[in-house]
Design a protein around this motif. Sequence first.
Motif, PDB file in Angstrom:
ATOM      1  N   ARG B 121       0.610  -0.923  -0.261  1.00  0.00           N
ATOM      2  CA  ARG B 121       0.014  -0.159  -0.076  1.00  0.00           C
ATOM      3  C   ARG B 121       0.560   1.127   0.019  1.00  0.00           C
ATOM      4  O   ARG B 121       0.295   2.493   0.050  1.00  0.00           O
ATOM      5  N   LEU B 125       4.911   4.567   6.816  1.00  0.00           N
ATOM      6  CA  LEU B 125       5.949   5.659   7.600  1.00  0.00           C
ATOM      7  C   LEU B 125       5.316   6.269   7.966  1.00  0.00           C
ATOM      8  O   LEU B 125       4.027   6.451   8.167  1.00  0.00           O
ATOM      9  N   THR B 128       8.721  11.399  12.179  1.00  0.00           N
ATOM     10  CA  THR B 128      10.411  12.048  11.826  1.00  0.00           C
ATOM     11  C   THR B 128      11.196  11.196  12.763  1.00  0.00           C
ATOM     12  O   THR B 128      10.656  10.552  13.787  1.00  0.00           O
ATOM     13  N   THR B 137      10.484   9.178   2.106  1.00  0.00           N
ATOM     14  CA  THR B 137       9.927   8.939   0.668  1.00  0.00           C
ATOM     15  C   THR B 137      10.093   9.750  -0.449  1.00  0.00           C
ATOM     16  O   THR B 137      10.340   8.577  -1.800  1.00  0.00           O
ATOM     17  N   THR B 141      13.381  14.822   2.226  1.00  0.00           N
ATOM     18  CA  THR B 141      12.554  14.812   2.739  1.00  0.00           C
ATOM     19  C   THR B 141      12.994  14.167   4.138  1.00  0.00           C
ATOM     20  O   THR B 141      13.885  13.423   4.300  1.00  0.00           O
ATOM     21  N   ARG B 144      11.883   8.821   8.182  1.00  0.00           N
ATOM     22  CA  ARG B 144      10.165   8.381   9.070  1.00  0.00           C
ATOM     23  C   ARG B 144      10.662   7.027   9.434  1.00  0.00           C
ATOM     24  O   ARG B 144      11.155   6.312   9.024  1.00  0.00           O
ATOM     25  N   PRO B 195       0.725   8.733  12.396  1.00  0.00           N
ATOM     26  CA  PRO B 195       0.352  10.088  11.759  1.00  0.00           C
ATOM     27  C   PRO B 195      -1.283   9.574  11.955  1.00  0.00           C
ATOM     28  O   PRO B 195      -1.769   8.689  11.625  1.00  0.00           O
TER      29      PRO B 195
END
Lengths: 161, 228
Positions: B121, B125, B128, B137, B141, B144, B195
């Motif tokens: 999927r 992640l 951080t 990703t 960036t 994570r 998240p």
Amino acid sequence: MNRRRAVAMVAATMLLFSSCGSASTPLDAVAEIPPITPATLRSRLAASPQPVVVNVWASWCSPCRSEAPLLRAAASEWGERVVFIGIDVRDTQRGGRGFIGEFGLTALEHGFDPSGAVPADLGGIGVPLTYFFYAGGELAHLHRGVIDERTLALWLDMIAG
Amino acid sequence: MEFTLLAAAMLGVAAAVGWLAVMHHGDAELRASTRDLIVIGALAGIVTGRIWAMIAGGTNPITHPVDVFMVRGGVDPFAASLAAVAAAGWSGRHEGWTLIDAAAPGAVMGLAGWHAGCLVRNACLGSTTELPWGWATTPGTAARHPVELYAAALLVLVALAVTALWRRGTGGGLATTVAVASAAGVRAVTEPLRPVLGEGRTLGYAIAAVTAAGFAGVLWWRKPTADS
């Protein structure tokens, strides 16, 4: 459990369900959705000092219904740091306003795009689509299809965290 | 249309069924019964969790029945867990704890497979991190935590431990309650790294873990000993 008791339980459950959910804002209280074009959206994105989430939806789109509560929750939580824009495509004003009212999506800005020119310009096909832009308009991510809570929260954190 | 969620679910089912095949390789009837129990529990959990999430989100499941199938829109984990355990318990009621205990390690392995399905999927992640195994990703960036893989790894360990417990023949629901407590504990430990929108569910998972651990403790204390 006998059959009569099972039927009574199912009926009670259906009654409970039927009293749940429904319009959170009356249709009359939802303003006309202003028209939007690819050019106006691009200038809006370029001028935005904040990250922007653009969600492409339509009132006839069943998957859009399932992600609408997530977008409402996200706009409520992240609305001070991120701009949320909904693009209502290939829809009617009445249908679009009804959708906004039903899901209480009044915390989002909305644009009316009956021809579907905006997602076509941004390189997306179908609905729903969710675009995540950094401040200044650079595209961070395009999510095709229904977005889930984790993905939405992760990309909000990526563009604004 | 996106099928990655379905692929991750199938990975979970494959992990559960595969582990049951390993556990009960000499007993085809037990293997089939435990597999059916897990499938019934999973289906009941998904449907109930989805309906509960719809109601919580303001969508009426009676007037919008098709939305029940939009699982990606959200499944309430607590309603789903309760419904899964209740459905499995109801289905296996004639066998007492024997069948449910025999299915418990497979269910946990299935959960591990579901979490590992984040690779399909592209949804592994979390928050951080500066740890060396953090993932980014895109270049440039922040790295994570691959939090779903942490959960998958921990659940594999739990499944192995519950399998060992079941093989010792403790019975009486101990393997099941330990599995529920450990699975909830894994979610409670990893939840802060995920998240989320809103408050998160760490407290709920922690309460579930402690409650199930309490039941497991009572069952352990009351289990018959060899000389009794």
